[in-house]
Scaffold this motif. Structure first.
Motif, short mmCIF file in Angstrom:
data_model
loop_
_atom_site.label_atom_id
_atom_site.label_comp_id
_atom_site.label_asym_id
_atom_site.label_seq_id
_atom_site.Cartn_x
_atom_site.Cartn_y
_atom_site.Cartn_z
N ARG A 174 0.86 -1.23 -0.10
CA ARG A 174 0.00 -0.12 -0.06
C ARG A 174 1.06 1.18 0.05
N PRO A 175 1.09 1.93 -1.33
CA PRO A 175 1.90 2.98 -1.28
C PRO A 175 1.69 4.12 -0.43
N PHE A 176 0.25 4.24 0.15
CA PHE A 176 -0.09 5.35 1.03
C PHE A 176 -0.23 4.89 2.42
N GLY A 177 0.44 3.82 2.80
CA GLY A 177 0.16 3.23 4.26
C GLY A 177 -1.16 2.95 4.58
N SER A 178 -1.59 3.46 5.51
CA SER A 178 -3.07 3.13 6.20
C SER A 178 -4.04 4.08 5.72
N LEU A 179 -3.85 4.90 4.44
CA LEU A 179 -5.02 5.67 4.06
C LEU A 179 -5.86 4.61 3.58
N ALA A 180 -7.19 5.21 4.15
CA ALA A 180 -8.46 4.63 3.70
C ALA A 180 -8.16 2.91 3.74
N GLN A 181 -7.47 2.57 5.04
CA GLN A 181 -7.44 1.03 5.11
C GLN A 181 -8.53 0.12 5.12
N ARG A 182 -9.47 0.58 5.83
CA ARG A 182 -10.62 -0.60 6.04
C ARG A 182 -11.51 -0.53 4.73
N THR A 183 -11.59 0.68 3.82
CA THR A 183 -12.09 0.80 2.65
C THR A 183 -11.49 0.07 1.58
N VAL A 184 -10.20 0.30 1.34
CA VAL A 184 -9.58 -0.44 0.39
C VAL A 184 -9.40 -1.79 0.76
N GLY A 185 -9.25 -2.26 1.97
CA GLY A 185 -9.14 -3.60 2.34
C GLY A 185 -7.78 -4.11 2.70
N ASP A 186 -7.84 -5.09 3.06
CA ASP A 186 -6.37 -6.00 3.82
C ASP A 186 -6.57 -7.46 3.28
N MET A 187 -5.58 -8.02 3.26
CA MET A 187 -5.18 -9.55 2.71
C MET A 187 -4.73 -10.08 4.06
N PHE A 188 -5.07 -11.68 4.04
CA PHE A 188 -4.43 -12.39 4.94
C PHE A 188 -2.99 -12.71 4.41
N GLY A 189 -2.06 -12.58 5.03
CA GLY A 189 -0.62 -12.51 4.05
C GLY A 189 -0.37 -13.88 4.06
N ALA A 190 -0.46 -14.80 5.10
CA ALA A 190 -0.05 -15.99 4.89
C ALA A 190 -0.59 -16.96 3.73
N LYS A 191 -1.98 -16.62 3.66
CA LYS A 191 -2.88 -17.39 2.83
C LYS A 191 -2.91 -16.64 1.42
N ASP A 192 -2.59 -15.39 1.13
CA ASP A 192 -2.87 -14.61 0.03
C ASP A 192 -4.21 -14.49 -0.20
#
Length: 717
Positions: A174-192
């Motif tokens: 995420r080039p802008f860090g935590s900006l709009a994090q919950r809207t853009v979303g996240d990934m489970f890193g270990a499971k992709d």
């Protein structure tokens, strides 16, 4: 002829050859049949040893882009590093023993968190176990680090000789860090795999389709045979504006820190399209820091408080039971309402007395609004709730985020005997002032956005397009939920009242001296479940919802803050955040021409340093200053063009100057430090600088033959 061809001798020989060929053919067929039947299981096991199972090839996950095409989430490769100690045989083992210390020191340089001795102990442990998949480093690393490790002795050999191999992953950056994090979303890193936000909602678009590769062993080497190539994921273009998002986050977080708030929400929406330009969800963590942990803006079902009064009065105006001349008695700021005490915020000062309908919203009078609604809908509360639904407050907005939920506004119900089964005498009065209902902030903002849009309710839009290889494969156009939430006259009346709330009422702190603002404040007590509203320290929901500029609405915005204890003011706290966001957005939208800053004393043509004229030409052109350069091409894609600039009438004449060959000392006089250093270092020289400004003296004269590594001193003034 008969003397040359003895039939009796030749024919038997041909028969023998024919019999032999028939026997060979029969034996081949018999052997093939025997192999395919009797020996089938044996040879199938042999084939299994020579062929690995199909290997899935992961596609590259698509990017998530802001409204102007900037990366908000992108996939970059990451690697886990392993060593196969069985690969390479004795030749590898002897090389390993000789180079082990060098390897460990190199790993220590790359991973300073672990000493060379620790690396040696760990690697020797793996070697003693003859592990084929021994981790060199436990965590994933970037491609740059992987490349550095691959340069080390033994590690730089082919995998089947040296044993060094990797497991590749698609890591989400995420080039802008935590900006709009919950809207853009996240990934489970270990499971992709997608975890939340747009990453999860548009996972089927972003993830693509995996490919399949068959691995076969041929002459002691494994070959990869592609059966199905992977299809990379598509990109999605969101409506988020990075500048507005950053502005809203900073404004909200600063206020939360100042008042020690618990949760903060801010949403900015474009009036005409419903595009969500910014959405902030800040929660206070155990460490006292604010971060996005939940998408409160679309999922929080809380009683909205006084921002709901706008809807209540609109229903009454639209039904024609009152008008703006209607007067209501609020007494001394405290009143018995069907056996329960209702108070205005200034009850201890004697209340507002008799006031007009618009004034009830300007000063946010609980008694005034509840009396208007109770007197005209008390005997038929269903009609009032139907009016609220007609305004679109209870509409399912179809938000593409997991956890989003529509508002819950209770409809009165009667049993067979005509008695209300879910309704009390106080329900209507308290519903009219923002209690007895649960409305998420996004629904409240959508309603206020419709008022700003002259009654047309737009569906909140988070994604505009889906792109594949730069081409649009899906286009999400703005969508109208309701063409008209109320009569045009009702909407115009409410627009005027909301503007007066800011200019003359409790919303003054949300206003701006530079443009008009319209909106409504809200301060509501938060119920604590079964404990109700009286369980020790009180929690409050402080809100301000509105739009700007009021005379030509461009953006609507809602700010909601949850905090514990007093002081608590929707206008004085959430209104301040609204003010900061509105002024910041309007300042960003200002576009001034360079000619506006000119007067008779202005320097019309700037002084341009020698150096990269392509960069200078780009800047001058975008400032509206005429140049005459004599070349084509763009600054973004072209190579540097070295030269000088001089004034010629009202035009800057830019001329290209040859800098000689790669072994010739160029003339860097008049250049800035950046261009001079770049030009010299590109020829392999080292540069020493003294002073600042333009280059006035160079220690090596122009035109002289230079050598790589030679030092040139530059004096600037």
């Amino acid at each position: 002829m008969s003397s040359l061809f003895d039939r009796k001798k030749i024919v038997p020989r041909y028969k023998i050859i024919a019999y032999v060929m028939v026997l060979v053919g029969v034996s081949v067929v018999a052997k093939a049949t025997y192999t395919a039947t009797v020996k089938r299981d044996f040879w199938m096991k042999v084939a299994d040893r020579l062929k690995r199972d199909s290997v899935d090839v992961k596609p590259v996950r698509g990017n998530i882009l802001s409204c102007d095409g900037r990366l908000m989430a992108s996939s970059l490769p990451e690697y886990k590093l392993f060593m196969d100690f069985k690969a390479g045989g004795e030749k590898k083992d002897s090389l390993w023993q000789v180079k082990l210390d060098s390897i460990c020191m190199g790993l220590n340089d790359i991973f300073p968190e672990r000493s060379a001795a620790e690396f040696k102990r760990r690697l020797e442990e793996g070697r003693s176990k003859q592990s084929q998949n021994w981790p060199v480093w436990e965590r994933r690393v970037s491609y740059d680090i992987y490349s550095e490790v691959k340069k080390l002795p033994v590690f730089n050999l082919p995998p089947f000789k040296g044993g060094f191999h990797v497991e590749a992953f698609n890591a989400r950056q995420r080039p802008f860090g935590s900006l709009a994090q919950r809207t853009v979303g996240d990934m489970f890193g270990a499971k992709d795999t997608a975890r939340c936000g747009l990453e999860l909602s548009f996972d089927h678009v972003l993830r693509g389709k995996p490919g399949v590769v068959q691995r076969k062993k041929v002459m002691n080497k494994y070959l990869s045979i592609t059966e199905r190539a992977p299809i990379d994921g598509a990109d999605i273009v969101t409506t988020i504006d990075v500048g507005m998002q950053d502005l809203a986050e900073r404004a909200l977080t600063d206020e939360l820190k100042l008042i020690n708030g618990n949760v903060g929400v801010a949403i900015v929406m474009e009036v005409q399209t419903g595009d969500v330009k910014a959405i902030v969800n800040m929660s206070k963590g155990p460490d006292g820091r604010y971060r996005e942990a939940k998408n409160h803006a679309v999922s929080d079902l809380l009683e909205p408080g006084s921002v709901f009064k706008t809807a209540a009065i609109m229903v009454a105006l639209d039904d024609g039971v009152v008008d703006t001349n209607y007067q209501v008695e609020t007494f001394g700021g405290i009143m018995d309402m069907h056996g329960a005490k209702m108070r205005d915020h200034n009850w201890h000062k004697g209340g507002y007395g008799r006031i007009s309908l618009p004034r009830t919203l300007e000063v946010s009078s609980n008694i005034g609004v509840s009396r208007i609604i109770d007197e005209h809908y008390g005997k038929n509360p269903e009609k009032f709730v139907e009016g609220i639904h007609r305004l679109g407050l209870a509409a399912d907005l179809g938000i593409p985020l997991v956890g989003a939920t529509p508002a819950r506004i209770r409809m009165p119900k009667k049993n067979s005997r005509g008695q209300y089964v879910n309704w009390s005498k106080t329900a209507l009065a308290w519903m009219s002032i923002g209690y007895e209902s649960q409305v998420p902030p996004i629904s409240t903002l959508t309603f206020y956005n419709a008022i700003a849009n002259n009654g047309k309710m737009m569906r909140p839009r988070f994604v505009k397009q889906v792109l594949k290889n730069g081409e649009v494969v899906a286009d999400y156009q703005p969508e109208v939920i309701k063409e008209q939430i109320a009569k045009p006259h009702t909407v115009k009346t409410m627009q005027t009242i909301l503007e007066h709330v800011v200019s003359q009422g409790l919303g003054k702190k949300a206003g701006s001296p530079s443009f008009k603002v319209a909106g409504k404040t809200g301060t509501a007590q938060i119920s604590k479940g079964v404990g109700g509203y009286k369980t020790g320290q009180m929690n409050y929901l402080l809100s301000f919802a509105g739009y700007f500029p009021a005379d030509n609405p461009l953006y609507s915005c809602i700010v909601c803050i949850q905090k514990s204890g007093l002081p608590a003011s929707g206008g004085g706290m959430s209104g301040v955040v609204f003010h900061d966001i509105a002024e910041g957005i309007m300042a960003q939208s200002l576009k001034l021409d360079v000619s506006d800053a000119r007067d008779s004393m202005s320097v019309m043509l700037p002084d341009v340093k020698n150096g990269n004229m392509l960069a200078a030409d780009y800047v001058l052109t975008h400032l509206g200053i005429k140049t005459n350069n004599g070349w084509g091409g763009s600054y973004a894609s072209g190579n540097p063009i070295w030269g000088r600039a001089r004034h010629a009438s009202n035009v800057l004449q830019i001329a290209k100057v040859s800098q000689g060959g790669h072994t010739t000392m160029p003339d860097v006089s008049g250049m800035g430090a950046r261009d001079a250093v770049y030009l010299l270092e590109s020829r392999g020289m080292k540069v020493r600088l003294e002073g600042r400004g333009k280059v006035t003296l160079q220690s090596i004269p122009a035109g002289r033959t230079i050598k790589r590594g030679e030092v040139c001193s530059l004096k600037l003034s």
